[in-house]
Write a protein that holds these residues in place. Structure first.
Motif, PDB file in Angstrom:
ATOM      1  N   SER A 110       0.811  -1.221   0.000  1.00 46.22           N
ATOM      2  CA  SER A 110       0.000   0.000   0.000  1.00 46.22           C
ATOM      3  C   SER A 110       0.844   1.270   0.000  1.00 46.22           C
ATOM      4  O   SER A 110       0.322   2.363  -0.221  1.00 46.22           O
ATOM      5  CB  SER A 110      -0.926   0.017   1.217  1.00 46.22           C
ATOM      6  OG  SER A 110      -0.185   0.183   2.410  1.00 46.22           O
ATOM      7  N   TRP A 111       2.137   1.154   0.257  1.00 46.54           N
ATOM      8  CA  TRP A 111       3.017   2.327   0.327  1.00 46.54           C
ATOM      9  C   TRP A 111       4.071   2.242  -0.766  1.00 46.54           C
ATOM     10  O   TRP A 111       5.196   1.859  -0.542  1.00 46.54           O
ATOM     11  CB  TRP A 111       3.659   2.445   1.708  1.00 46.54           C
ATOM     12  CG  TRP A 111       4.407   3.718   1.918  1.00 46.54           C
ATOM     13  CD1 TRP A 111       4.013   4.972   1.577  1.00 46.54           C
ATOM     14  CD2 TRP A 111       5.713   3.852   2.499  1.00 46.54           C
ATOM     15  NE1 TRP A 111       4.984   5.886   1.927  1.00 46.54           N
ATOM     16  CE2 TRP A 111       6.033   5.222   2.499  1.00 46.54           C
ATOM     17  CE3 TRP A 111       6.627   2.946   3.041  1.00 46.54           C
ATOM     18  CZ2 TRP A 111       7.245   5.713   3.006  1.00 46.54           C
ATOM     19  CZ3 TRP A 111       7.822   3.435   3.539  1.00 46.54           C
ATOM     20  CH2 TRP A 111       8.120   4.803   3.525  1.00 46.54           C
ATOM     21  N   HIS A 112       3.645   2.516  -1.985  1.00 47.00           N
ATOM     22  CA  HIS A 112       4.553   2.537  -3.141  1.00 47.00           C
ATOM     23  C   HIS A 112       5.292   1.204  -3.332  1.00 47.00           C
ATOM     24  O   HIS A 112       6.419   1.186  -3.824  1.00 47.00           O
ATOM     25  CB  HIS A 112       5.579   3.670  -3.016  1.00 47.00           C
ATOM     26  CG  HIS A 112       4.998   4.993  -2.631  1.00 47.00           C
ATOM     27  ND1 HIS A 112       4.115   5.690  -3.435  1.00 47.00           N
ATOM     28  CD2 HIS A 112       5.149   5.746  -1.505  1.00 47.00           C
ATOM     29  CE1 HIS A 112       3.774   6.815  -2.837  1.00 47.00           C
ATOM     30  NE2 HIS A 112       4.379   6.867  -1.660  1.00 47.00           N
ATOM     31  N   VAL A 128      13.534  -0.412  -0.797  1.00 48.36           N
ATOM     32  CA  VAL A 128      13.372  -0.663  -2.232  1.00 48.36           C
ATOM     33  C   VAL A 128      12.071  -0.027  -2.700  1.00 48.36           C
ATOM     34  O   VAL A 128      11.000  -0.294  -2.137  1.00 48.36           O
ATOM     35  CB  VAL A 128      13.380  -2.173  -2.541  1.00 48.36           C
ATOM     36  CG1 VAL A 128      13.269  -2.415  -4.047  1.00 48.36           C
ATOM     37  CG2 VAL A 128      14.640  -2.833  -1.978  1.00 48.36           C
ATOM     38  N   PHE A 129      12.186   0.814  -3.723  1.00 53.01           N
ATOM     39  CA  PHE A 129      11.039   1.491  -4.324  1.00 53.01           C
ATOM     40  C   PHE A 129      11.145   1.379  -5.841  1.00 53.01           C
ATOM     41  O   PHE A 129      12.196   0.999  -6.373  1.00 53.01           O
ATOM     42  CB  PHE A 129      11.009   2.981  -3.947  1.00 53.01           C
ATOM     43  CG  PHE A 129      10.760   3.262  -2.494  1.00 53.01           C
ATOM     44  CD1 PHE A 129       9.483   3.191  -1.960  1.00 53.01           C
ATOM     45  CD2 PHE A 129      11.802   3.628  -1.654  1.00 53.01           C
ATOM     46  CE1 PHE A 129       9.244   3.468  -0.617  1.00 53.01           C
ATOM     47  CE2 PHE A 129      11.576   3.914  -0.313  1.00 53.01           C
ATOM     48  CZ  PHE A 129      10.290   3.836   0.206  1.00 53.01           C
ATOM     49  N   PRO A 134       7.259   9.034  -5.121  1.00 53.52           N
ATOM     50  CA  PRO A 134       7.232  10.259  -4.321  1.00 53.52           C
ATOM     51  C   PRO A 134       8.099  10.163  -3.066  1.00 53.52           C
ATOM     52  O   PRO A 134       8.687  11.145  -2.629  1.00 53.52           O
ATOM     53  CB  PRO A 134       5.758  10.433  -3.953  1.00 53.52           C
ATOM     54  CG  PRO A 134       4.996   9.616  -4.929  1.00 53.52           C
ATOM     55  CD  PRO A 134       5.901   8.502  -5.348  1.00 53.52           C
ATOM     56  N   GLU A 135       8.179   8.976  -2.474  1.00 55.12           N
ATOM     57  CA  GLU A 135       8.898   8.855  -1.205  1.00 55.12           C
ATOM     58  C   GLU A 135      10.400   9.044  -1.378  1.00 55.12           C
ATOM     59  O   GLU A 135      11.051   9.659  -0.534  1.00 55.12           O
ATOM     60  CB  GLU A 135       8.602   7.503  -0.548  1.00 55.12           C
ATOM     61  CG  GLU A 135       8.987   7.459   0.907  1.00 55.12           C
ATOM     62  CD  GLU A 135       8.259   8.487   1.770  1.00 55.12           C
ATOM     63  OE1 GLU A 135       8.844   8.891   2.797  1.00 55.12           O
ATOM     64  OE2 GLU A 135       7.133   8.893   1.451  1.00 55.12           O
ATOM     65  N   HIS A 139      12.626  11.836   0.558  1.00 57.50           N
ATOM     66  CA  HIS A 139      13.832  11.526   1.330  1.00 57.50           C
ATOM     67  C   HIS A 139      14.995  12.427   0.912  1.00 57.50           C
ATOM     68  O   HIS A 139      15.722  12.948   1.761  1.00 57.50           O
ATOM     69  CB  HIS A 139      14.233  10.060   1.141  1.00 57.50           C
ATOM     70  CG  HIS A 139      13.305   9.096   1.795  1.00 57.50           C
ATOM     71  ND1 HIS A 139      13.406   7.733   1.606  1.00 57.50           N
ATOM     72  CD2 HIS A 139      12.259   9.274   2.642  1.00 57.50           C
ATOM     73  CE1 HIS A 139      12.470   7.125   2.308  1.00 57.50           C
ATOM     74  NE2 HIS A 139      11.760   8.043   2.939  1.00 57.50           N
ATOM     75  N   ARG A 140      15.189  12.583  -0.397  1.00 58.51           N
ATOM     76  CA  ARG A 140      16.296  13.420  -0.882  1.00 58.51           C
ATOM     77  C   ARG A 140      16.069  14.886  -0.513  1.00 58.51           C
ATOM     78  O   ARG A 140      17.008  15.584  -0.124  1.00 58.51           O
ATOM     79  CB  ARG A 140      16.464  13.270  -2.392  1.00 58.51           C
ATOM     80  CG  ARG A 140      17.024  11.919  -2.803  1.00 58.51           C
ATOM     81  CD  ARG A 140      17.456  11.906  -4.256  1.00 58.51           C
ATOM     82  NE  ARG A 140      16.388  12.230  -5.185  1.00 58.51           N
ATOM     83  CZ  ARG A 140      15.599  11.334  -5.775  1.00 58.51           C
ATOM     84  NH1 ARG A 140      15.756  10.047  -5.510  1.00 58.51           N
ATOM     85  NH2 ARG A 140      14.660  11.707  -6.619  1.00 58.51           N
TER      86      ARG A 140
END
Length: 195
Positions: A110-112, A128-129, A134-135, A139-140
């Motif tokens: 549910s979170w990317h 891992v994405f 968007p996350e 973070h960056r």
């Protein structure tokens, strides 16, 4: 590319989703230590191992989290964002990372489609994405804002230290500093013209 709305939205966990692959981790003592100038080198070594193991499957890899911000006290754990074509395709990366000593601890569709792998020595969390997540952008942006804004770096460090005495899981510690994190995100998103 994600929209500003997607990037600025704070994540709320799906209450019906159990993210723990093998149950929640045992409670651990959370210790905030002074910034260690060896952290960037430790990240570079870990990132090099991941790149070698996964080859072209690595679309991007970034040092994120508190250990990526010079001068910021932190838990002695390197956080890494790894971008692959599709986190759901675990056969693409999981066996190779397990051979390096990483083990899968979190799976959050549910979170990317986030996956989190843990390395015991040296301690690292590998997030891992997928592409254009968007996350990873958040973070960056947070890392770069703290690098450029010493007043928010100090505010965040104070929130981290205040969150430690509550004990519990790392997620409990993270919740206790969430208000300050949201305040800093609000400032940086407004400065970027995203709110």
């Amino acid at each position: 590319m994600p929209t500003n709305e997607q990037i600025t939205r704070h994540h709320d966990s799906d209450p019906d989703e159990n993210p723990w692959v093998n149950g929640p981790p045992p409670r651990e003592t959370i210790a905030i230590v002074p910034y260690d100038p060896e952290w960037p080198g430790r990240y570079e070594a870990l990132a090099s191992d991941v790149r070698t193991a996964l080859g072209d499957a690595v679309l991007d890899i970034e040092h994120v989290g508190s250990t990526s911000v010079e001068g910021l006290a932190a838990k002695d754990v390197i956080d890494i964002d790894l971008t692959v074509a599709d986190p759901r395709d675990e056969d693409l990366y999981l066996p190779q990372l397990e051979r390096l000593g990483y083990y899968l601890t979190v799976r959050e569709p549910s979170w990317h489609e986030h996956r989190c792998l843990r390395l015991a020595d040296p301690r690292a969390n590998l997030h891992v994405f997928g592409p254009d997540c968007p996350e990873t952008i958040r973070h960056r942006m947070f890392r770069d804002w703290l690098r450029a804004h010493p007043e928010d770096l100090a505010l965040y460090e104070e929130a981290k230290r205040a969150a430690v005495p509550g004990g519990g899981h790392v997620m409990d510690y993270n919740r206790r500093k969430e208000k300050t994190i949201h305040e800093i995100y609000d400032r940086l998103f407004r400065a970027a013209g995203m709110l």
